[in-house]
Design an enzyme around this catalytic site. Structure first.
Site, PDB file in Angstrom:
ATOM      1  N   THR A  59       0.793  -1.231   0.000  1.00 35.47           N
ATOM      2  CA  THR A  59       0.000   0.000   0.000  1.00 35.47           C
ATOM      3  C   THR A  59       0.824   1.280   0.000  1.00 35.47           C
ATOM      4  OG1 THR A  59      -0.106   0.051   2.412  1.00 35.47           O
ATOM      5  CG2 THR A  59      -1.873  -1.140   1.249  1.00 35.47           C
ATOM      6  N   GLU A 109      -4.084  -6.179  -1.265  1.00 37.18           N
ATOM      7  CA  GLU A 109      -3.135  -5.177  -0.800  1.00 37.18           C
ATOM      8  C   GLU A 109      -2.654  -5.547   0.594  1.00 37.18           C
ATOM      9  OE1 GLU A 109      -2.015  -2.282  -2.117  1.00 37.18           O
ATOM     10  OE2 GLU A 109      -3.336  -1.850  -3.830  1.00 37.18           O
TER      11      GLU A 109
END
Length: 260
Positions: free
Chosen positions: A44, A105
């Site tokens: 991220t 993610e």
């Protein structure tokens, strides 16, 4: 009385229209599979709070987000829906992989620029443990084979480097989630390629066979270097300079000898 009957009939008609067409579902075909063909892993580049804010917005999105500590798994998009995580991408001839993949993610800052170059952030053991459990579940439900799990840098090597060189791909391989080159085969091939390195066209052909979008003109240009670096980051993360050396050739040969 007549007005009430007409009103009731109109309501029933509208209700029938609102419920959609009548469909006979008694006959089903066996000629189908899941729309999900790949699972794409990302980091991220930010903390959990910021990651959630971004991924819940109307721009980028992913199906899952895994926190760092605790390693909580958040589902943000239903697997039957398309999430916007891959962008301009290609793998094994498929393009724009949002339509055929699940995006995961992981909360990780990625890297910072230091005096000695990029300093990469590691992943926690708990985070990878949670990821492995999630991957096994997704692969079982969608009938995916080992090799379906790829990184953002695999599908977009000209613009992405995540999940980065500290992502433990070998742990996923040890869990049976993706193919891994046999160490003995790599060692044997490395000694041979140290004597005579294949030309650039060979490297490009081998990388294309693995699934990468790579030029196939026989020249070591910047695009080819980026693809080699993405491959090295995954299978030889101690050195990912994009140079076509004997060890990289040996890893490619070992993977080709034992395809998924």
């Amino acid at each position: 009385m007549m007005k009430r009957v007409l009103a009731l009939g109109l309501c029933m008609l509208l209700a029938g229209c609102a419920s959609g067409p009548r469909i006979d579902t008694r006959h089903t075909s066996v000629g189908h599979d899941s729309r999900v063909q790949f699972i794409v892993l990302h980091y991220t580049s930010s903390d959990l709070e910021r990651s959630l804010d971004i991924l819940k917005g109307d721009g980028v999105s992913s199906h899952y987000l895994i926190g760092e500590s605790p390693a909580t798994i958040y589902q943000l998009v239903d697997e039957n829906r398309r999430a916007w995580h891959a962008g301009d991408s290609q793998w094994r001839g498929r393009t724009w992989l949002n339509s055929s993949s699940i995006g995961i993610e992981l909360v990780n800052r990625g890297y910072i620029e230091g005096e000695q170059g990029r300093l990469w952030y590691p992943y926690s053991d708990a985070q990878i443990d949670a990821l492995i459990v999630l991957l096994k579940d997704i692969m079982q439900r969608h009938g995916l084979k080992p090799g379906a799990i790829i990184g953002h840098s695999d599908i977009a090597p000209q613009r992405k480097v995540d999940p980065g060189p500290l992502f433990p791909w070998k742990r996923l391989a040890d869990a049976g989630l993706l193919p891994w080159p046999d160490a003995a085969v790599v060692a044997r091939q490395r000694s041979l390629y140290a004597l005579q390195l294949p030309d650039i066209a060979w490297f490009q052909a081998q990388l294309a066979e693995q699934g990468y979008k790579v030029p196939e003109h026989g020249q070591l240009d910047s695009e080819t270097r980026n693809v080699i670096a993405a491959f090295q980051m995954k299978y030889r993360p101690t050195r990912f300079d994009g140079e076509p050396d004997a060890e990289t050739a040996a890893i490619l040969a070992a993977l080709s000898a034992n395809p998924d």
